[in-house]
Structures are given as C-alpha cells and as structure tokens.
Motif scaffolding. Structure first.
Motif, mmCIF file in Angstrom:
data_model
loop_
_atom_site.group_PDB
_atom_site.id
_atom_site.type_symbol
_atom_site.label_atom_id
_atom_site.label_comp_id
_atom_site.label_asym_id
_atom_site.label_seq_id
_atom_site.Cartn_x
_atom_site.Cartn_y
_atom_site.Cartn_z
ATOM 1 N N ASP A 119 22.707 12.333 -2.556
ATOM 2 C CA ASP A 119 24.068 12.269 -3.082
ATOM 3 C C ASP A 119 24.814 11.039 -2.568
ATOM 4 O O ASP A 119 25.567 10.403 -3.296
ATOM 5 C CB ASP A 119 24.853 13.523 -2.679
ATOM 6 C CG ASP A 119 24.168 14.791 -3.114
ATOM 7 O OD1 ASP A 119 23.902 14.928 -4.317
ATOM 8 O OD2 ASP A 119 23.886 15.643 -2.253
ATOM 9 N N LYS A 153 25.550 9.622 -5.904
ATOM 10 C CA LYS A 153 26.917 9.893 -6.342
ATOM 11 C C LYS A 153 27.952 9.018 -5.653
ATOM 12 O O LYS A 153 29.037 8.785 -6.201
ATOM 13 C CB LYS A 153 27.247 11.369 -6.119
ATOM 14 C CG LYS A 153 26.358 12.308 -6.936
ATOM 15 C CD LYS A 153 26.779 13.755 -6.768
ATOM 16 C CE LYS A 153 25.932 14.663 -7.663
ATOM 17 N NZ LYS A 153 26.366 16.078 -7.571
ATOM 18 N N ALA A 212 28.465 5.213 -10.179
ATOM 19 C CA ALA A 212 28.806 5.796 -8.876
ATOM 20 C C ALA A 212 29.857 4.922 -8.212
ATOM 21 O O ALA A 212 29.875 3.704 -8.421
ATOM 22 C CB ALA A 212 27.564 5.898 -7.993
ATOM 23 N N VAL A 250 33.025 12.407 -4.973
ATOM 24 C CA VAL A 250 31.927 13.117 -5.642
ATOM 25 C C VAL A 250 32.468 13.914 -6.832
ATOM 26 O O VAL A 250 31.887 13.898 -7.926
ATOM 27 C CB VAL A 250 31.190 14.038 -4.659
ATOM 28 C CG1 VAL A 250 30.249 14.996 -5.402
ATOM 29 C CG2 VAL A 250 30.388 13.217 -3.654
ATOM 30 N N ASP A 308 31.405 13.213 -10.672
ATOM 31 C CA ASP A 308 30.745 14.244 -11.474
ATOM 32 C C ASP A 308 31.514 14.509 -12.762
ATOM 33 O O ASP A 308 30.914 14.696 -13.835
ATOM 34 C CB ASP A 308 30.602 15.532 -10.669
ATOM 35 C CG ASP A 308 29.526 15.428 -9.586
ATOM 36 O OD1 ASP A 308 28.747 14.454 -9.622
ATOM 37 O OD2 ASP A 308 29.468 16.317 -8.719
#
Length: 626
Positions: free
Chosen positions: A37, A106, A126, A388, A392
């Motif tokens: 991540d 991410k 990202a 994050v 997302d």
C-alpha cells in the motif's frame, strides 16, 4: 566536485544494481499477488542512509495498518536495510512504473528530493508525498521542487508559513498536511559517557550542501576554534558528530573535519576519563545524553528543541547561503565565525539563562505542535489514512488510470558505459572550462527574461531542435538565452548555429545563471529527471511546452512542478484530470495555437511580477498582524 573515478565507480555500482534488480524481479522475489500500500523509494547510496534510518521506526508503526515497503536502487543499501528493519526492503531497477501498478501502491513517501527518485513519478494514480529527512529553515525545506509532489507532510505551522513566504503558485493549505516530527517519539535512552560531573556538549555541524545557497556548515569557519576552546576546559566532555556527507563536495570541509578529529583524538589520549567522542552513529541517544548542543541551521538543531536544553547556533559565513528571518534563528543565541573562540562564555551564558528553557519549549510547539509522546506518529498515520482514502475514491471513479502507459528504459551496459565515459571525458577536457567562462560571460551580458533549459544529452536533442522556430520568434520580441548541461550537446548546437547558447555545469550553476541574467521565466521542452531538478530555482515561472501529440508521451504527474503548461491540444487539460490523481489543470494549462506561444510566454512575465508583488504584500500583512 566528484572526480571522474568517483563518477565511474558510481556508474558501475548503478548498472550492477539495476541488473541485479531485474533478476530480483524476474525471480519473483516479489510474488505476483503480493501488494504494498505504501512505498518509500530510496535511490541514494550508503552515504545517505541517515535520511531513511530516521524513518524506520515510524514506518514500522505504519506497518501495523498498511503493507509497507522500502524500494532501493543500490545493492549495498538493500543489503544493509534488510537487516535493520522489519519493513519489507526491495531492490528495484528502472521498471518502477510497471512494478508499482502491479503491486497496487496507494501512497509514495519521499525522504529527499533526489532527481533519481522522480522515476516513480510516472505512477499517476497514487499521491507522491514529500516527508523530508528533517525539519529546518534551510532553503531545502522550501525548494521550488516541492511543488512536484502531490502533497507535503510538514512538521507544523512554521513550515507552512515558510512555504507561503517563498513559493509562487503553491496552495499551502491544500497541498500540506501537518504531522509534527515522528522521529522524536523514538529517541533512545541516554548513555553514560563519564562518571564525572562533566557537562556533555554535542557539536553537530552540517555539511557543505550541493550549492552555495545551501552552505550552512560551520566546520571550516567555526569548528576548529569551537573544539579547541571546549577541549581546553576541564568541565566539558565533547561529542563531535559531523554530518555523514561532510567533505564530499568541498575540500575545506574535509580538511576541517580531519583537524577537529585530530584534536579530539589527542585530547582523548591525554585524558581518557574526559570521554571525548567522535560519533558516527545514527542520531538519537546523543540528544538525550548531551546537556548543551552547538549546531548549524540544520535539522539536528530542530530535533533538539523538544528537549528544551541550551542550544547555540552558528551563523553561516558563506555570503550566498540562504538565511531568511525565522522564529528559531531570531530566538536562539547564534555565534559568528569571529565569536567561535569565545564559545565557552556563550555556553555559560546559556546555562545560566532562566528563560532559555521556556524559549525552547515555545519554539518546539511552534515548529512541531503537540510534542507529547506518540502524538506525531499518530498524526503521520492519520495523514496516510487520509491520502489512502482519497486515492481509493479517485481510482474507483477512474479505473483506467491504473494501466501503465510507459515502458521502462532498457539497461544496455556497454552502450551506457561508452556514452557515460565519452561524456565525462569531454566535460573534463573542455566542458568545465567553457562552463566557467560562461558564468563570467553571463554576469557581463545583461538581462535575459527567458531561459530555455536543456540539461540532457545528445539522445534527446531533437526535442530541443523542434522548438527552434518558437525560440527564434520569442528572441525577436524579448531577451532569451538557451542553457545546456551536456558538452556534446553544446558542441552540436554550436555547429548548427543555435543562437544565445550557454553551457552550465555544477549544481550551483542554475542559480548563478538565473541571478546573472535576472531571468523571470524558465522554459522546458522535456521532463527528464535532470530537468525536474532545475525547477528548484525560486522566484521564476517554470513553463513546460507541450505539442499536440499522444498525451501518453508527455502527460504525466511530472507536470505538477511547472507553473504553466502551454499546449495546442484542447483535450489535454481534461485528459490530465482523468488520468492523474489530484491534478488541478484549470489554471496550470494554457491552450493556444503554437504560433502564439511567444505571446503567452511574454504575458507570463507580467503574471510572475504580479504574483511576487502580491506575495510580498501578503507577507507584510502577516508580519503586521503578528
């Protein structure tokens, strides 16, 4: 300056690491299904390990919430780090973009602004976050290059004010998140150096920096006098902790470091009970052990603040060092080079100053906010959570943005070695002399409102040549210079009678040339890592020229660093919004027919002047309010 031999060894190391990294990836040491991540790219060599070591504990804590990885390009760094942390450490070649998409990154975290790290910027889906490797009032902390990052994790409100004071076209409130200083949550216990009642003094000078503007180190100007005075007083036990990069750029720093070490070694041999120490360990226990610190404008001094023990700064002797008014510099006792021999009297003054502790506690709160144990780490993790969640949500709306659009460069060791060797040989034979003469020529030439910068090699020279007519038209209406970094490019352009041509070499050359020419707009025609490095120059507008062609070629996260992008492709702004996370193109893009590029470039000068005037007014109002 690095020697040819040093550059050659560095090149061989990089090629070896890149080949090993490809084998590492081909062996699937990173399994197809494994995901990370949060990734911290680290392209530096072992001398710069201090930059990442201070982030190991916060990253381990972050690992309780996310899958975290450190990605290295240097084999030696990889071998060291994998034994020092529970965080996954990977070795990676230039295949960053394909790899990062495969593992579903991410958030990217960057502890420095090294231009080789910017290869990761090709991942457009990202956030790329500058976390730095320390908090200070150095120019590095407000380098114009921070605009290339999606976000900036700053220590506190002082950092935000610093950015607002110095950067153009930077929305401080939107682009920064406050995290404090997580490293202060993990300071190790103090050590007992001596059984006597000696006062432990930590002298921790910084290095010489890559450019005169960053030359804050006190070694050659203060260091020997400070150490001589401290060692002569039996009340003190001295810890000398030089910056790991001391002497790598300037011989005077290496000589001063060697002389200081000799003084300490002789004093320690004469009286072992004094426990004088040359310290090369990671920073931490020294802060808790010492009673007094002497340091430069450097992150080490700022890490000392929460401990609220006497602090003495040195005043940089380098006339070009960027020293702006700041809360710390204006509040703490600082000594000039001619006061260094009197440092003992200054220490006594600070030890007996009842207001000193309260001042340092006030400064710690201003620079870091809440410094209670664990508070900074909590804010760091919360900031990552925020990014994050934002990422997302954006990816859910733009799933096509996860598809890699570019392919990594192939490693061709023989071709790269021949190109590297020929280029360095040419630089050594004539390039440095030409560049030095051009600095002097620039200082006597007069102004040049526009500077076209092209720091890459012959392989990309067509990217500059295709803009020749635009540059020629602009030069008919304003003053223009074309500045190249590569000696072979310079020679080729001279043969082609390319006008207004200058050669620069050396990390400080862009600043000198911009200052000499009083340049207001720097123009870029490509996005190499070196080109992005040159955007660190302040108080100019950085403008990228883009042609109407496949946006996969030049549309990327890297465009964030430029103040304006000129393009004849009317679809480009919307394409960027759909393919690059958190990219606001409303103001950045100027869509216009290529024949009108000179008109728009000249208009940008007025915009630059207006913004600088508004920034100065805003700063004056802030000072009045305070």
């Amino acid at each position: 300056m690095r020697s040819f031999g040093g550059n050659f060894r560095r090149f061989v190391t990089e090629v070896t690491s890149m080949r090993a990294a490809r084998k590492h990836l081909e062996r699937r040491d990173v399994p197809e299904g494994q995901r990370f991540d949060v990734v911290l790219p680290f392209s530096e060599h072992t001398a710069n390990l201090y930059q990442i070591r201070q982030w190991l504990r916060p990253l381990e804590k972050l690992g309780e919430h996310y899958r975290v990885a450190i990605v290295c390009r240097d084999m030696s760094v990889f071998e060291i780090l994998k034994h020092e942390t529970s965080v996954q450490v990977l070795l990676m070649s230039d295949a960053h973009e394909v790899w990062s998409s495969r593992v579903g990154t991410k958030v990217f975290l960057y502890p420095n602004q090294d231009h080789r790290n910017l290869k990761m910027f090709g991942d457009d889906a990202a956030p790329h976050v500058f976390i730095s490797h320390g908090e200070s009032d150095k120019i590095y902390m407000y380098s114009n290059l921070v605009k290339s990052f999606t976000r900036y994790f700053v220590a506190g409100e002082v950092a935000r004010a610093r950015l607002a004071r110095h950067l153009l076209n930077y929305d401080v409130e939107q682009r920064t998140l406050l995290i404090g200083r997580p490293q202060i949550d993990y300071l190790p216990a103090p050590r007992v150096l001596t059984n006597s009642e000696r006062i432990v003094v930590l002298y921790a000078p910084t290095w010489e920096g890559l450019r005169p503007a960053m030359r804050y180190g006190s070694g050659p100007t203060h260091g020997v006098a400070i150490m001589t005075a401290l060692l002569a007083d039996p009340r003190f036990s001295v810890i000398y902790r030089p910056h790991p990069l001391t002497g790598t750029q300037e011989l005077s720093y290496a000589r001063a470091d060697a002389e200081i070490r000799t003084l300490i070694e002789n004093a320690a041999a004469a009286n072992p009970a004094a426990a004088h120490l040359i310290d090369l360990e990671a920073l931490g226990w020294q802060l808790r052990t010492a009673h007094v610190m002497i340091s430069d404008i450097s992150a080490v001094a700022y890490d000392w603040l929460p401990l609220a023990k006497p602090l003495i700064l040195t005043k940089p002797a380098e006339p070009e060092a960027a020293v702006d008014a700041s809360l710390l510099i204006d509040s703490v006792r600082a000594i000039a080079a001619d006061e260094a021999a009197d440092v003992v009297a200054v220490i006594d003054e600070q030890l007996n100053d009842p207001a000193s502790r309260a001042t340092l506690m006030r400064l710690a709160a201003a620079y870091y906010g809440d410094t209670s144990p664990g508070a900074s780490t909590e804010r760091f993790i919360a900031a990552v959570h925020t990014l994050v969640d934002e990422r997302d949500a954006w990816v859910a709306e733009h799933p096509d943005a996860l598809t890699p659009r570019r392919t990594p460069r192939k490693v061709r060791p023989l071709r790269d070695l021949l190109s590297f060797s020929a280029g360095k040989l040419l630089d050594g034979l004539i390039g440095r002399r030409i560049a030095a003469s051009h600095i002097g020529r620039a200082e006597g030439r007069g102004g040049a409102e526009f500077m076209v910068v092209f720091p890459t090699g012959l392989g990309r020279i067509k990217r500059l040549l295709r803009w020749r007519s635009t540059i020629a038209e602009l030069s008919r209406r304003s003053s223009v210079v074309v500045v190249v970094h590569d000696t072979a490019v310079y020679a080729a352009l001279r043969l082609l009678r390319f006008p207004h041509l200058y050669l620069w070499q050396g990390s400080g050359a862009p600043d000198k040339l911009v200052s000499a020419f009083d340049t207001k707009v720097m123009i870029y025609v490509e996005q190499s890592e070196r080109n992005l490095r040159e955007t660190a120059v302040h108080d100019v507008m950085h403008v990228f020229l883009g042609r109407s062609e496949d946006p996969h070629v030049w549309g990327s996260n890297r465009l964030r660093v430029f103040d304006f992008v000129l393009t004849s492709d009317a679809e480009m702004p919307m394409w960027m919004k759909a393919n690059v996370l958190d990219f606001s193109s409303d103001r950045k893009f100027i869509v216009v027919d290529e024949k009108h590029y000179p008109d728009e470039l000249i208009a940008i000068i007025a915009e630059r002047d207006r913004e600088i005037a508004e920034r100065e007014k805003s700063w004056a109002r802030r000072l009045e309010a305070e």
